[in-house]
Design a protein around this motif. Structure first.
Motif, PDB file in Angstrom:
ATOM      1  N   PHE A 170     -27.368  -4.871  40.529  1.00 23.92           N
ATOM      2  CA  PHE A 170     -26.635  -3.836  39.636  1.00 23.92           C
ATOM      3  C   PHE A 170     -25.254  -3.302  40.751  1.00 23.92           C
ATOM      4  CE2 PHE A 170     -30.880  -3.825  37.701  1.00 23.92           C
ATOM      5  CZ  PHE A 170     -30.523  -4.359  36.623  1.00 23.92           C
ATOM      6  N   LYS A 229     -24.839   1.696  34.727  1.00 18.61           N
ATOM      7  CA  LYS A 229     -25.087   0.179  35.258  1.00 18.61           C
ATOM      8  C   LYS A 229     -26.092  -0.490  34.484  1.00 18.61           C
ATOM      9  CE  LYS A 229     -22.572   0.690  39.532  1.00 18.61           C
ATOM     10  NZ  LYS A 229     -22.787   0.658  41.047  1.00 18.61           N
ATOM     11  N   LEU A 230     -26.952   0.193  34.031  1.00 12.03           N
ATOM     12  CA  LEU A 230     -28.247  -0.653  33.329  1.00 12.03           C
ATOM     13  C   LEU A 230     -27.855  -0.596  31.928  1.00 12.03           C
ATOM     14  CD1 LEU A 230     -30.836   1.139  35.446  1.00 12.03           C
ATOM     15  CD2 LEU A 230     -29.895  -0.896  35.840  1.00 12.03           C
ATOM     16  N   CYS A 237     -33.890   1.045  37.856  1.00  8.34           N
ATOM     17  CA  CYS A 237     -33.207  -0.229  38.312  1.00  8.34           C
ATOM     18  C   CYS A 237     -34.220  -1.242  38.649  1.00  8.34           C
ATOM     19  CB  CYS A 237     -32.376   0.069  39.547  1.00  8.34           C
ATOM     20  SG  CYS A 237     -30.945   1.056  39.220  1.00  8.34           S
TER      21      CYS A 237
END
Lengths: 348, 348
Positions: free
Chosen positions: A66, A96-97, A143
């Motif tokens: 990531f 980002k996810l 994450c």
């Protein structure tokens, strides 16, 4: 047997209040370099071990996949004050996810920094889970969950759900890291639920100090874990604001000392720290849980162990011998590290 | 020798933090009915002795001259939360003197009650000395100053100026009352400056407990002082909101128990209380200064000493065995009075 007084609170020249506690300073081989009080009884380290709980973020490859920045790695180790930059950084990690604040299971908390809180109230804004001091740590857990999910072909958001539960794969990985680096069997350790709803385990100060000696030196760790520890320390030293915030002890001290000291406060009077250049790890707990005692003791240990320039010494002295002023700004007293504590650090 | 643990903080079933302290329960003849820890070492009672400091307000005739109400007498003994009714009451006292907030020398403090603080911030309002938790006590001092001035033909506002100084006639009168009722020579006692800028004196718990046994019974006091004590207790029992505020321990407990208990918190972990029906006075100090410890211990003593109905018992139990919830509202622990404390009160 009761623990010694580590910090005294003076009003005028009279001791008004006292903070007793225990402290372990350990080298990377586990040798006790200095011990005060009971360093064997398990204590809940709370947020002081966030850097240990962040190891799987690196070790799993999630940080790489990531493309996490220094700021994002630092906030994964943070108890931040909920300032705009903290909220933005945790939100960016989740973005980002492809996720947002709804993925966080830490609960809503108003910012710890009062001017930020006041500004939000004046503007009629609401707090979210992103303001929670643990939002970065939890974003890090999410994450890891996404990384695990993608590796196994699961839907990330669905897989992540319930990541705070002791039996979830993410939390099992986090607990295994904590157990491994502290050399402690956590299956038989006292267990509680932390402020942010993840499990917290009772671990002796001596074992916590060893973990931080390892974090600081890499000794006794697998190459991958040593690399993860180094990367997290480096990220925090580059982005110390992320780990605390404006006027926060950890931020100010690591801004001043860089990679020479990694320190982290925990709720209920805990501090853990690594002194890489000395190869030492520290863990301390104030019996009564007050942060003023923990900060004062932490500052006195750093003063006693490190060669400091004038500005660095003055900064630490401002905590280890902190003036108290009243509502009119009149100087009325002092919070200061005890001579027992200072002498023990000198003698080590 | 260190003091015993009076209050324990649990996370899960493990003790996470501990509050040690000392406690004296004394009858009006000065006999120690129960003692835990060091009850001879001087401690700063801080705001716990406001009722003692308010005695000159009655004894000087100021309360009568300015026709002070129950609410005004109660707030003279208060550490209030700065709620609108508190601000209005302190302002009304000053208005009776032809004065306003500028006469107060306690300093500006934002309200202790968060919803009130939030409302003020949202409306862009500023805190004043009237919001200071001590504004009522200070308004009382200004009343005494005006009474003294008028008796001597001085200009009241001018005479009042500097009333917080140890050498001012008002403060000399207040200190004499404190010295007299505690039976303590304060000229040789440890001295400090309180949060609101008046002097605070180190007094043994045993002497403080005696003072409160006297406040509760009138025994050992001159008729005029006994009357003053009775009038202040009565005013507080009729207006318990004034002494603290919404959701405050002292207010809730005195709302529930009326004149059966007079109790008052002080900064840095102090409680003083009178149990008139038992002829007993109490003083306690938590070594580390935390209010959660002081409230828990105070509640446990009241539970152990008084016959209570179900609602009263449940209220006190909510402090002496208080559940802790985290940011998500999950039950994670308990703040509870120690068995050492409970057993000592049972045995007395």
């Amino acid at each position: 047997m009761s623990n010694p007084v580590l910090v005294e609170v003076l009003r005028g020249s009279h001791i008004e209040s006292r903070h007793s506690g225990a402290l372990a300073l350990v080298d990377a081989d586990g040798a006790l370099v200095c011990a005060l009080g009971d360093v064997v009884r398990p204590i809940f380290p709370r947020s002081a071990v966030k850097v240990l709980q962040a190891l799987p973020l690196l070790e799993s490859g999630a940080a790489e996949r990531f493309n996490l920045s220094d700021a994002e790695l630092a906030i994964a180790c943070a108890s931040h004050s909920g300032e705009p930059a903290h909220v933005a950084t945790s939100a960016a990690m989740l973005a980002k996810l492809g996720l947002d604040a709804h993925a966080l299971e830490c609960g809503t908390q108003w910012p710890g920094r009062e001017p930020v809180l006041r500004g939000m109230l004046a503007r009629g804004e609401q707090a979210t889970a992103l303001h929670n001091n643990c939002s970065g740590k939890h974003a890090g857990f999410v994450c890891v969950a996404c990384q695990m999910a993608l590796a196994q072909g699961h839907e990330p958001a669905e897989f992540a759900r319930g990541y705070i539960e002791p039996g979830h794969p993410v939390m099992r990985e986090v607990t295994a890291a904590l157990s491994g680096i502290t050399g402690t069997d956590l299956t038989s350790a006292p267990q509680g639920t932390d402020g942010c709803s993840i499990p917290t385990f009772g671990i002796p100060l001596r074992a916590l100090a060893l973990a931080f000696a390892r974090i600081g030196t890499g000794q006794g760790l697998t190459p991958l874990r040593a690399l993860a520890a180094r990367r997290l320390r480096q990220a925090v030293s580059r982005q110390p604001f992320m780990v605390g915030g404006t006027d926060r002890f950890d931020t100010l001290v690591m801004e001043a000392l860089g990679e020479r000291l990694f320190c982290k406060v925990g709720a209920e009077g805990v501090y853990c720290a690594a002194f890489p250049e000395l190869g030492l790890g520290l863990a301390l707990k104030i019996d009564d849980g007050q942060v003023r005692g923990a900060e004062s003791a932490m500052a006195a240990v750093a003063e006693g162990l490190l060669q400091l320039d004038e500005a660095q010494a003055a900064l630490l002295r401002g905590y280890s011998d902190m003036p108290l002023n009243n509502w009119r700004g009149v100087h009325v007293g002092q919070v200061r590290a005890s001579e027992v504590l200072r002498a023990a650090i000198r003698r080590r």
